[in-house]
Design a protein around this motif. Structure first.
Motif, PDB file in Angstrom:
ATOM      1  N   CYS A 166       0.840  -1.203   0.000  1.00  0.00           N
ATOM      2  CA  CYS A 166       0.000   0.000   0.000  1.00  0.00           C
ATOM      3  C   CYS A 166       0.877   1.256   0.000  1.00  0.00           C
ATOM      4  CB  CYS A 166      -0.912   0.018   1.229  1.00  0.00           C
ATOM      5  SG  CYS A 166      -2.070  -1.368   1.301  1.00  0.00           S
ATOM      6  N   ASN A 167       0.371   2.300  -0.604  1.00  0.00           N
ATOM      7  CA  ASN A 167       1.113   3.558  -0.714  1.00  0.00           C
ATOM      8  C   ASN A 167       0.745   4.483   0.447  1.00  0.00           C
ATOM      9  OD1 ASN A 167       2.784   5.533  -1.792  1.00  0.00           O
ATOM     10  ND2 ASN A 167       1.204   6.349  -3.153  1.00  0.00           N
ATOM     11  N   PHE A 168       1.300   4.200   1.631  1.00  0.00           N
ATOM     12  CA  PHE A 168       0.972   4.967   2.828  1.00  0.00           C
ATOM     13  C   PHE A 168       2.144   5.855   3.237  1.00  0.00           C
ATOM     14  CE2 PHE A 168       2.826   0.946   4.145  1.00  0.00           C
ATOM     15  CZ  PHE A 168       3.738   1.311   5.118  1.00  0.00           C
ATOM     16  N   ASP A 169       1.865   6.760   4.184  1.00  0.00           N
ATOM     17  CA  ASP A 169       2.885   7.678   4.694  1.00  0.00           C
ATOM     18  C   ASP A 169       3.412   7.112   6.015  1.00  0.00           C
ATOM     19  OD1 ASP A 169       4.460   9.709   5.636  1.00  0.00           O
ATOM     20  OD2 ASP A 169       2.947  11.291   5.466  1.00  0.00           O
ATOM     21  N   PRO A 170       4.601   6.540   6.044  1.00  0.00           N
ATOM     22  CA  PRO A 170       5.105   5.892   7.271  1.00  0.00           C
ATOM     23  C   PRO A 170       5.437   6.876   8.383  1.00  0.00           C
ATOM     24  CG  PRO A 170       6.810   5.947   5.589  1.00  0.00           C
ATOM     25  CD  PRO A 170       5.560   6.445   4.931  1.00  0.00           C
ATOM     26  N   SER A 171       5.484   8.161   8.088  1.00  0.00           N
ATOM     27  CA  SER A 171       5.845   9.144   9.109  1.00  0.00           C
ATOM     28  C   SER A 171       4.633   9.628   9.913  1.00  0.00           C
ATOM     29  CB  SER A 171       6.532  10.351   8.461  1.00  0.00           C
ATOM     30  OG  SER A 171       5.623  11.068   7.637  1.00  0.00           O
ATOM     31  N   ARG A 172       3.425   9.146   9.589  1.00  0.00           N
ATOM     32  CA  ARG A 172       2.222   9.702  10.217  1.00  0.00           C
ATOM     33  C   ARG A 172       1.354   8.626  10.868  1.00  0.00           C
ATOM     34  NH1 ARG A 172      -0.910  13.763   6.421  1.00  0.00           N
ATOM     35  NH2 ARG A 172      -1.843  14.250   8.459  1.00  0.00           N
ATOM     36  N   PHE A 173       1.969   7.634  11.464  1.00  0.00           N
ATOM     37  CA  PHE A 173       1.206   6.630  12.216  1.00  0.00           C
ATOM     38  C   PHE A 173       0.743   7.223  13.544  1.00  0.00           C
ATOM     39  CE2 PHE A 173       3.354   2.651  10.217  1.00  0.00           C
ATOM     40  CZ  PHE A 173       2.453   2.711   9.171  1.00  0.00           C
ATOM     41  N   GLN A 174      -0.499   6.940  13.907  1.00  0.00           N
ATOM     42  CA  GLN A 174      -1.027   7.322  15.218  1.00  0.00           C
ATOM     43  C   GLN A 174      -1.654   6.072  15.832  1.00  0.00           C
ATOM     44  OE1 GLN A 174      -3.159  10.697  12.906  1.00  0.00           O
ATOM     45  NE2 GLN A 174      -3.393  11.224  15.073  1.00  0.00           N
ATOM     46  N   THR A 175      -1.139   5.619  16.957  1.00  0.00           N
ATOM     47  CA  THR A 175      -1.681   4.430  17.610  1.00  0.00           C
ATOM     48  C   THR A 175      -2.284   4.797  18.954  1.00  0.00           C
ATOM     49  OG1 THR A 175       0.449   3.889  18.631  1.00  0.00           O
ATOM     50  CG2 THR A 175      -0.010   2.912  16.472  1.00  0.00           C
ATOM     51  N   SER A 176      -3.300   4.044  19.347  1.00  0.00           N
ATOM     52  CA  SER A 176      -3.935   4.264  20.650  1.00  0.00           C
ATOM     53  C   SER A 176      -4.616   2.973  21.087  1.00  0.00           C
ATOM     54  CB  SER A 176      -4.957   5.401  20.579  1.00  0.00           C
ATOM     55  OG  SER A 176      -5.980   5.093  19.651  1.00  0.00           O
ATOM     56  N   VAL A 177      -4.975   2.917  22.356  1.00  0.00           N
ATOM     57  CA  VAL A 177      -5.663   1.748  22.912  1.00  0.00           C
ATOM     58  C   VAL A 177      -6.926   2.237  23.610  1.00  0.00           C
ATOM     59  CG1 VAL A 177      -5.526  -0.177  24.538  1.00  0.00           C
ATOM     60  CG2 VAL A 177      -3.498   0.486  23.212  1.00  0.00           C
ATOM     61  N   ARG A 178      -8.053   1.616  23.301  1.00  0.00           N
ATOM     62  CA  ARG A 178      -9.309   1.976  23.964  1.00  0.00           C
ATOM     63  C   ARG A 178      -9.856   0.775  24.731  1.00  0.00           C
ATOM     64  NH1 ARG A 178     -13.665  -0.212  21.368  1.00  0.00           N
ATOM     65  NH2 ARG A 178     -13.520  -0.652  19.134  1.00  0.00           N
ATOM     66  N   PRO A 179     -10.650   1.027  25.768  1.00  0.00           N
ATOM     67  CA  PRO A 179     -11.214  -0.078  26.551  1.00  0.00           C
ATOM     68  C   PRO A 179     -12.081  -0.980  25.676  1.00  0.00           C
ATOM     69  CG  PRO A 179     -11.475   2.008  27.688  1.00  0.00           C
ATOM     70  CD  PRO A 179     -11.018   2.339  26.307  1.00  0.00           C
ATOM     71  N   GLY A 180     -12.051  -2.257  25.947  1.00  0.00           N
ATOM     72  CA  GLY A 180     -12.868  -3.221  25.217  1.00  0.00           C
ATOM     73  C   GLY A 180     -13.167  -4.421  26.090  1.00  0.00           C
ATOM     74  N   PHE A 181     -14.007  -5.299  25.589  1.00  0.00           N
ATOM     75  CA  PHE A 181     -14.348  -6.505  26.346  1.00  0.00           C
ATOM     76  C   PHE A 181     -14.140  -7.723  25.459  1.00  0.00           C
ATOM     77  CE2 PHE A 181     -17.214  -9.835  27.782  1.00  0.00           C
ATOM     78  CZ  PHE A 181     -16.921  -9.888  29.137  1.00  0.00           C
ATOM     79  N   ASP A 183     -10.888  -7.737  26.259  1.00  0.00           N
ATOM     80  CA  ASP A 183      -9.567  -7.102  26.295  1.00  0.00           C
ATOM     81  C   ASP A 183      -9.609  -5.725  25.639  1.00  0.00           C
ATOM     82  OD1 ASP A 183      -8.241  -9.458  27.387  1.00  0.00           O
ATOM     83  OD2 ASP A 183      -8.483 -10.351  25.387  1.00  0.00           O
ATOM     84  N   PRO A 184      -8.664  -4.850  25.988  1.00  0.00           N
ATOM     85  CA  PRO A 184      -8.572  -3.552  25.306  1.00  0.00           C
ATOM     86  C   PRO A 184      -8.339  -3.749  23.803  1.00  0.00           C
ATOM     87  CG  PRO A 184      -7.201  -3.596  27.274  1.00  0.00           C
ATOM     88  CD  PRO A 184      -7.641  -5.004  27.041  1.00  0.00           C
ATOM     89  N   VAL A 185      -8.666  -2.717  23.031  1.00  0.00           N
ATOM     90  CA  VAL A 185      -8.540  -2.783  21.571  1.00  0.00           C
ATOM     91  C   VAL A 185      -7.508  -1.754  21.124  1.00  0.00           C
ATOM     92  CG1 VAL A 185      -9.740  -2.524  19.363  1.00  0.00           C
ATOM     93  CG2 VAL A 185     -10.934  -3.511  21.334  1.00  0.00           C
ATOM     94  N   LYS A 186      -6.570  -2.208  20.306  1.00  0.00           N
ATOM     95  CA  LYS A 186      -5.550  -1.305  19.797  1.00  0.00           C
ATOM     96  C   LYS A 186      -5.949  -0.785  18.421  1.00  0.00           C
ATOM     97  CE  LYS A 186      -0.567  -0.728  19.191  1.00  0.00           C
ATOM     98  NZ  LYS A 186       0.776  -1.320  19.417  1.00  0.00           N
ATOM     99  N   LEU A 187      -5.800   0.524  18.238  1.00  0.00           N
ATOM    100  CA  LEU A 187      -6.152   1.189  16.983  1.00  0.00           C
ATOM    101  C   LEU A 187      -4.912   1.840  16.386  1.00  0.00           C
ATOM    102  CD1 LEU A 187      -9.270   3.208  18.244  1.00  0.00           C
ATOM    103  CD2 LEU A 187      -9.277   0.894  17.311  1.00  0.00           C
ATOM    104  N   ALA A 188      -4.963   2.071  15.090  1.00  0.00           N
ATOM    105  CA  ALA A 188      -3.914   2.845  14.417  1.00  0.00           C
ATOM    106  C   ALA A 188      -4.565   3.657  13.304  1.00  0.00           C
ATOM    107  CB  ALA A 188      -2.829   1.932  13.849  1.00  0.00           C
ATOM    108  N   ILE A 189      -4.163   4.921  13.189  1.00  0.00           N
ATOM    109  CA  ILE A 189      -4.592   5.776  12.085  1.00  0.00           C
ATOM    110  C   ILE A 189      -3.415   5.892  11.121  1.00  0.00           C
ATOM    111  CG2 ILE A 189      -5.489   8.025  11.401  1.00  0.00           C
ATOM    112  CD1 ILE A 189      -7.357   6.372  13.187  1.00  0.00           C
ATOM    113  N   VAL A 190      -3.665   5.542   9.873  1.00  0.00           N
ATOM    114  CA  VAL A 190      -2.616   5.555   8.854  1.00  0.00           C
ATOM    115  C   VAL A 190      -3.039   6.515   7.749  1.00  0.00           C
ATOM    116  CG1 VAL A 190      -1.230   4.172   7.275  1.00  0.00           C
ATOM    117  CG2 VAL A 190      -2.124   3.134   9.383  1.00  0.00           C
ATOM    118  N   HIS A 191      -2.133   7.398   7.364  1.00  0.00           N
ATOM    119  CA  HIS A 191      -2.418   8.378   6.314  1.00  0.00           C
ATOM    120  C   HIS A 191      -1.829   7.909   4.983  1.00  0.00           C
ATOM    121  CE1 HIS A 191      -3.887  11.609   9.042  1.00  0.00           C
ATOM    122  NE2 HIS A 191      -3.160  10.938   9.917  1.00  0.00           N
TER     123      HIS A 191
END
Length: 221
Positions: A166-181, A183-191
């Motif tokens: 994929c043609n993504f921008d590797p310099s702009r990853f944003q990761t976070s973890v939100r509560p889940g059941f 287990d917590p859920v890990k997210l990433a925003i990719v530009h």
């Protein structure tokens, strides 16, 4: 003889009184015109009396669904001549869509949207907001995707491997973890470089595996 005296007295009164009365009349007229002019000027300075100027109007639309697209809103309010650049999607911290911000070209365009919403059964709730609300809302513009369900121990290198091809921008990853059941859920925003690149990533990578976890991919508008 009495008539001659009366005529002379009348002429004398005209010659003495008239020159004094006329300036007073002119002065009173000037004062009245000056007062009226000042009243008009004061009215123009009063924001409540001033005629509203045409300009951009900002509004928030709620009642949208998870799958509501910008183009859906554009078609719904087709009389207001909106474009995708006139719409921003408002997300929660978990990146769930909760509303859209609209930028109307004029008050009349906003009024048309209100009328259309009423005619079509008030499908959305629409209300005016300040421009600051618009300015503070991030526009992903269809050039970013959210990866949801990444392994909690996944690294940037793991995400890059997942997005291989994929043609993504590797310099702009944003990761976070939100509560889940359970287990917590890990997210990433990719530009990405373009909307097409982001859409391709969704088509190619949605429900693929990162380590042993299936990852859902969603395009952010």
């Amino acid at each position: 003889m009495a008539a001659l005296k009366l005529f002379s007295l009348r002429n004398a009164l005209r010659s003495t009184v008239a020159p004094q009365v006329c300036p007073l009349i002119r002065m009173n007229s000037l004062r009245r015109l000056s007062t009226e002019s000042q009243t008009v000027q004061d009215a123009s300075d009063d924001p409540f009396l001033r005629t509203p100027e045409e300009g951009l109007i900002y509004a928030k639309v709620t009642g949208i669904g998870w799958n509501t697209l910008k183009t859906d809103v554009i078609n719904f309010f087709d009389e207001s001549n909106l474009s995708t650049d006139d719409i921003k999607v408002e997300y929660t911290k978990a990146y769930n869509p909760v509303g859209m911000l609209l930028q109307f070209s004029s008050q009349s365009a906003f009024d048309l949207a209100l009328k259309q919403n009423s005619r079509k059964g008030r499908l959305f709730k629409i209300e005016k907001v300040d421009r600051s609300h618009w300015d503070l809302t991030i526009s992903y513009d269809g050039k970013a995707v959210m990866l949801e369900g990444l392994p909690l121990n996944s690294t940037i290198e793991d995400i890059e491997r997942f997005l291989s091809g994929c043609n993504f921008d590797p310099s702009r990853f944003q990761t976070s973890v939100r509560p889940g059941f359970p287990d917590p859920v890990k997210l990433a925003i990719v530009h990405f470089m373009s909307r097409i690149d982001a859409t391709n990533a969704f088509c190619w990578k949605n429900r693929n595996f990162c380590q042993n976890n299936p990852v859902s991919v969603r395009v952010l508008q």
